[in-house]
Design a protein around this motif. Structure first.
Motif, PDB file in Angstrom:
ATOM      1  N   MET A   1      13.023  12.875  -7.814  1.00 20.96           N
ATOM      2  CA  MET A   1      14.229  13.182  -8.591  1.00 20.96           C
ATOM      3  C   MET A   1      15.451  12.803  -7.757  1.00 20.96           C
ATOM      4  SD  MET A   1      13.429  16.976 -10.078  1.00 20.96           S
ATOM      5  CE  MET A   1      12.398  17.283 -11.515  1.00 20.96           C
ATOM      6  N   GLY A   2      16.261  11.868  -8.237  1.00 17.05           N
ATOM      7  CA  GLY A   2      17.443  11.440  -7.501  1.00 17.05           C
ATOM      8  C   GLY A   2      17.175  10.168  -6.730  1.00 17.05           C
ATOM      9  N   ALA A   3      18.236   9.551  -6.271  1.00 18.55           N
ATOM     10  CA  ALA A   3      18.129   8.261  -5.593  1.00 18.55           C
ATOM     11  C   ALA A   3      17.556   8.421  -4.199  1.00 18.55           C
ATOM     12  CB  ALA A   3      19.504   7.604  -5.524  1.00 18.55           C
ATOM     13  N   GLY A   4      16.979   7.320  -3.689  1.00 16.74           N
ATOM     14  CA  GLY A   4      16.569   7.291  -2.288  1.00 16.74           C
ATOM     15  C   GLY A   4      15.114   7.583  -2.030  1.00 16.74           C
ATOM     16  N   GLY A   5      14.273   7.486  -3.052  1.00 19.43           N
ATOM     17  CA  GLY A   5      12.850   7.712  -2.837  1.00 19.43           C
ATOM     18  C   GLY A   5      12.232   6.616  -1.999  1.00 19.43           C
ATOM     19  N   PRO A   6      11.310   6.948  -1.076  1.00 20.00           N
ATOM     20  CA  PRO A   6      10.705   5.917  -0.230  1.00 20.00           C
ATOM     21  C   PRO A   6       9.795   4.988  -1.028  1.00 20.00           C
ATOM     22  CG  PRO A   6       9.669   8.051   0.158  1.00 20.00           C
ATOM     23  CD  PRO A   6      10.829   8.302  -0.746  1.00 20.00           C
ATOM     24  N   GLU A   7       9.458   3.893  -0.406  1.00 20.34           N
ATOM     25  CA  GLU A   7       8.596   2.901  -1.044  1.00 20.34           C
ATOM     26  C   GLU A   7       7.255   3.530  -1.421  1.00 20.34           C
ATOM     27  OE1 GLU A   7       6.690  -1.529  -0.089  1.00 20.34           O
ATOM     28  OE2 GLU A   7       8.070  -0.569   1.318  1.00 20.34           O
ATOM     29  N   GLY A   8       6.758   3.141  -2.586  1.00 21.22           N
ATOM     30  CA  GLY A   8       5.481   3.666  -3.051  1.00 21.22           C
ATOM     31  C   GLY A   8       5.608   4.887  -3.942  1.00 21.22           C
ATOM     32  N   THR A   9       6.845   5.397  -4.118  1.00 26.20           N
ATOM     33  CA  THR A   9       7.063   6.526  -5.017  1.00 26.20           C
ATOM     34  C   THR A   9       7.660   6.025  -6.323  1.00 26.20           C
ATOM     35  OG1 THR A   9       9.279   6.952  -4.137  1.00 26.20           O
ATOM     36  CG2 THR A   9       7.435   8.100  -3.088  1.00 26.20           C
ATOM     37  N   LEU A  10       7.643   6.865  -7.338  1.00 31.18           N
ATOM     38  CA  LEU A  10       8.208   6.529  -8.641  1.00 31.18           C
ATOM     39  C   LEU A  10       9.560   7.217  -8.801  1.00 31.18           C
ATOM     40  CD1 LEU A  10       4.961   7.071 -10.761  1.00 31.18           C
ATOM     41  CD2 LEU A  10       5.920   4.883 -10.029  1.00 31.18           C
ATOM     42  N   ASP A  11      10.489   6.532  -9.433  1.00 34.98           N
ATOM     43  CA  ASP A  11      11.815   7.088  -9.664  1.00 34.98           C
ATOM     44  C   ASP A  11      11.811   7.864 -10.979  1.00 34.98           C
ATOM     45  OD1 ASP A  11      14.836   7.178  -9.206  1.00 34.98           O
ATOM     46  OD2 ASP A  11      14.696   6.263 -11.197  1.00 34.98           O
ATOM     47  N   TYR A  12      12.260   9.108 -10.919  1.00 32.66           N
ATOM     48  CA  TYR A  12      12.228  10.009 -12.077  1.00 32.66           C
ATOM     49  C   TYR A  12      13.009   9.434 -13.258  1.00 32.66           C
ATOM     50  CZ  TYR A  12      12.763  14.456 -14.668  1.00 32.66           C
ATOM     51  OH  TYR A  12      12.752  15.439 -15.615  1.00 32.66           O
ATOM     52  N   GLU A  13      14.240   8.978 -13.015  1.00 32.21           N
ATOM     53  CA  GLU A  13      15.075   8.474 -14.105  1.00 32.21           C
ATOM     54  C   GLU A  13      14.486   7.206 -14.724  1.00 32.21           C
ATOM     55  OE1 GLU A  13      17.489  10.053 -15.495  1.00 32.21           O
ATOM     56  OE2 GLU A  13      17.517  11.681 -14.018  1.00 32.21           O
ATOM     57  N   THR A  14      13.981   6.314 -13.892  1.00 31.11           N
ATOM     58  CA  THR A  14      13.360   5.090 -14.416  1.00 31.11           C
ATOM     59  C   THR A  14      12.143   5.427 -15.252  1.00 31.11           C
ATOM     60  OG1 THR A  14      14.119   3.839 -12.479  1.00 31.11           O
ATOM     61  CG2 THR A  14      12.331   2.876 -13.781  1.00 31.11           C
ATOM     62  N   LEU A  15      11.358   6.364 -14.786  1.00 27.97           N
ATOM     63  CA  LEU A  15      10.149   6.775 -15.502  1.00 27.97           C
ATOM     64  C   LEU A  15      10.499   7.306 -16.885  1.00 27.97           C
ATOM     65  CD1 LEU A  15       7.170   6.792 -14.484  1.00 27.97           C
ATOM     66  CD2 LEU A  15       7.452   9.228 -14.076  1.00 27.97           C
ATOM     67  N   LEU A  16      11.528   8.154 -16.963  1.00 30.00           N
ATOM     68  CA  LEU A  16      11.922   8.712 -18.261  1.00 30.00           C
ATOM     69  C   LEU A  16      12.491   7.629 -19.183  1.00 30.00           C
ATOM     70  CD1 LEU A  16      11.422  11.440 -16.896  1.00 30.00           C
ATOM     71  CD2 LEU A  16      13.545  12.274 -17.908  1.00 30.00           C
ATOM     72  N   ALA A  17      13.271   6.717 -18.609  1.00 35.66           N
ATOM     73  CA  ALA A  17      13.884   5.660 -19.422  1.00 35.66           C
ATOM     74  C   ALA A  17      12.841   4.735 -20.036  1.00 35.66           C
ATOM     75  CB  ALA A  17      14.866   4.859 -18.579  1.00 35.66           C
ATOM     76  N   GLN A  18      11.747   4.525 -19.325  1.00 35.09           N
ATOM     77  CA  GLN A  18      10.714   3.600 -19.803  1.00 35.09           C
ATOM     78  C   GLN A  18       9.672   4.273 -20.688  1.00 35.09           C
ATOM     79  OE1 GLN A  18       9.174   1.979 -16.131  1.00 35.09           O
ATOM     80  NE2 GLN A  18      10.881   0.525 -15.895  1.00 35.09           N
ATOM     81  N   ALA A  19       9.680   5.603 -20.733  1.00 33.82           N
ATOM     82  CA  ALA A  19       8.652   6.325 -21.484  1.00 33.82           C
ATOM     83  C   ALA A  19       8.926   6.262 -22.979  1.00 33.82           C
ATOM     84  CB  ALA A  19       8.601   7.779 -21.034  1.00 33.82           C
ATOM     85  N   SER A  20       7.867   6.387 -23.730  1.00 34.62           N
ATOM     86  CA  SER A  20       7.975   6.391 -25.187  1.00 34.62           C
ATOM     87  C   SER A  20       8.654   7.666 -25.656  1.00 34.62           C
ATOM     88  CB  SER A  20       6.579   6.286 -25.813  1.00 34.62           C
ATOM     89  OG  SER A  20       6.640   6.555 -27.204  1.00 34.62           O
ATOM     90  N   GLY A  21       9.501   7.532 -26.679  1.00 26.13           N
ATOM     91  CA  GLY A  21      10.147   8.700 -27.257  1.00 26.13           C
ATOM     92  C   GLY A  21       9.385   9.293 -28.418  1.00 26.13           C
TER      93      GLY A  21
END
Length: 557
Positions: free
Chosen positions: A146-166
């Motif tokens: 959650m939030g910017a700055g996740g290390p390599e190999g992790t998933l970004d929370y905001e990107t995950l939600l944006a790409q998910a089906s509604g």
């Protein structure tokens, strides 16, 4: 009657449709200033947006392969994003597992492995923990930041939600399947997991909202300072969602100044936290009043206190100096947690001596919860139920539809006992119950002091000592005594600028309230008392520190 399942999706749908415009406010960390101090930023959203994003989170987790019954852990502060996890994870059939952010990394990893979590959602504030977690928790398949700055190999929370089906569709959920999971504080041995069902979560939310419980309604603005990792923030995120109350989250900013500002700015009506939070708030309110710049907290109806007992002196100080009501509530991880709330019966004034005495107790049981007192083993190996006379102390037992019947993986079954054909949970607390049903915690069973065969409540002594003008904090522990087996030792933290009042003054201060044999043999001053991850004094560490201590001062430390 219709057999309608009680599930978390009913809560999510309620906020999505009925309360979509109610506000959700979060105090987030926006960086650090030149001196390294954290800088706060207010984030505003609505229940409607939180609900939309919660459904996107549910879709995203499903697309990652999360199945019903899988555990999804969170390492996060109080915020709108954590609320999305509260609503979204159980609604797709997985189990929300909130992990205490204040634990030692080794214990965090032990809990993640014991729970067999498949996914971890972690705040970017704790990103430094990720490499160690990844190396030592082999069953974790995905780490979402959650939030910017996740290390390599992790998933970004905001990107995950944006790409998910509604177009998420709720699965067919059994109300008795697990919705959430918390671990006990583990003060003795390893922590134990407690699973909360969908049914227990909904029932707890309904029972904790009414007037003679926490009194939460749609017109309220509620700020739960108690962490969302600590017994689901005492259930308040769900209770507020059911009732439609706006929610305010102060994240990692729980100091007196930040709390006071948020209470005033957001016109909070109900707030909840542990005694140490309220001690900090009281100090800030006193400072502001003396400076001629008092806070406007006219909308604040109650400060709910739990986790440990609040001294009557603290309750009186809030009421007499600031017109604010401090209300006890009691519960445990195993009770979801609310078991009792302190409310005034008809005819008793809040500001009378009787009213203050009742407020210092943990209150009466909320509907559907039962309490009982049990004796220790008698000479012939039996246990007996004890009278509810307000004086007789016994082991506190609880049962109800949101009280655990076992721990995760069947551990710790000795805590669950059968009495008169009913299953009860042995809380480990020593308490009294009076004729009107008011419960008063005397001590944890392991902290009770047995002197000459008689019990002494360390909690009562601590609360009395903290009413002394020189004492900021007090913890009372047992020290070995060759004649009486155990005697009380008071360990004190003084207020700034105060000197040790001395043995004679402190004893004279306590004497009017306690039998002579209750009075501590000594009063030791320390710089600080160790406090655990849930805001309670770590008396185990104090007992280790003062092992071999004698009242004459010859200590083996």
């Amino acid at each position: 009657m219709m057999d309608v399942p009680l599930t978390v999706p009913t809560i999510l749908e309620r906020v999505r449709t009925l309360y979509r415009d109610r506000e959700v406010v979060s105090l987030l960390m926006a960086g650090r200033d030149q001196g390294g101090a954290p800088v706060a930023q207010v984030h505003r959203t609505t229940y409607g947006e939180v609900a939309r994003r919660a459904l996107h989170l549910a879709s995203a987790l499903k697309e990652l392969g999360v199945r019903p019954g899988d555990r999804v852990a969170t390492l996060a502060v109080n915020s709108y994003r954590h609320l999305e996890a509260y609503l979204g994870i159980p609604s797709m059939g997985a189990v929300l597992h909130t992990v205490n952010i204040r634990l030692h990394p080794d214990q965090t990893q032990w809990i993640l492995n014991h729970a067999e979590d498949r996914v971890l959602i972690v705040e970017n504030l704790f990103a430094a923990m990720i490499p160690s977690i990844r190396a030592n928790c082999p069953k974790l398949e995905h780490i979402i930041v959650m939030g910017a700055g996740g290390p390599e190999g992790t998933l970004d929370y905001e990107t995950l939600l944006a790409q998910a089906s509604g177009d998420f569709e709720y699965p067919d959920l059994d109300e008795r399947q697990a919705a959430a999971m918390c671990y006990t504080s583990g003060t003795t041995g390893n922590p134990k997991g407690v699973l909360y069902s969908h049914r227990s979560t909904v029932l707890h939310s309904l029972a904790s909202a009414p007037k003679d419980a926490l009194n939460v309604g749609e017109r309220d603005v509620v700020m739960a300072i108690v962490p969302m990792f600590h017994v689901n923030a005492w259930g308040l995120p769900y209770t507020c969602a059911v009732a439609g109350a706006a929610q305010v989250f102060c994240g990692m900013f729980s100091d007196g100044v930040s709390v006071a500002r948020m209470l005033e700015q957001e016109k909070v009506s109900i707030t909840a936290g542990v005694p140490t939070i309220w001690m900090g708030l009281l100090a800030e309110l006193d400072r502001a009043r003396e400076a001629g710049q008092p806070y406007d907290l006219s909308r604040l109806e109650s400060l709910v206190v739990g986790g440990s007992a609040a001294p009557e002196a603290l309750i009186r100080a809030f009421q007499t100096r600031h017109g604010l009501t401090l209300r006890h509530a009691w519960g445990m991880t195993e009770t979801h947690p609310i078991g009792t709330v302190s409310v005034m019966p008809p005819g008793v004034s809040l500001t009378s001596d009787e009213g203050y005495a009742l407020q210092a107790k943990q209150g009466r049981r909320v509907p559907l919860v039962e309490l009982e007192l049990l004796s220790d083993l008698t000479d012939d190996g039996r246990v007996e139920t004890l009278p509810h006379d307000g004086h007789t102390m016994g082991r506190l037992l609880a049962r109800g539809p949101w009280v655990a019947s076992s721990y995760y993986k069947g551990e710790g079954q000795a805590n669950f006992i059968e009495l008169s054909g009913k299953l009860w949970f042995d809380t480990g607390d020593i308490a009294t119950l009076d004729e009107r049903g008011y419960m008063h915690i005397q001590d944890r069973s392991k902290d009770l002091i047995k002197s000459g065969g008689e019990w002494i409540s360390s909690v009562d002594l601590e609360n009395a000592l903290m009413a002394h003008p020189a004492v900021a904090q007090a913890a009372v522990i047992a020290i070995a005594d060759p004649k009486w087996d155990e005697r009380p030792l008071a360990v004190l933290v003084l207020r700034p600028g105060q000197q040790h009042p001395g043995h004679a003054e402190l004893t004279a201060f306590l004497a009017p309230r306690f039998a002579k044999w209750w009075l501590p043999d000594a009063y030791e001053v320390v710089q600080s008392i160790p406090i655990g991850a849930t805001g309670k004094f770590l008396k185990r560490e104090l007992r280790d520190q003062f092992a071999g201590y004698t009242a004459s001062g010859t200590a083996a430390r």
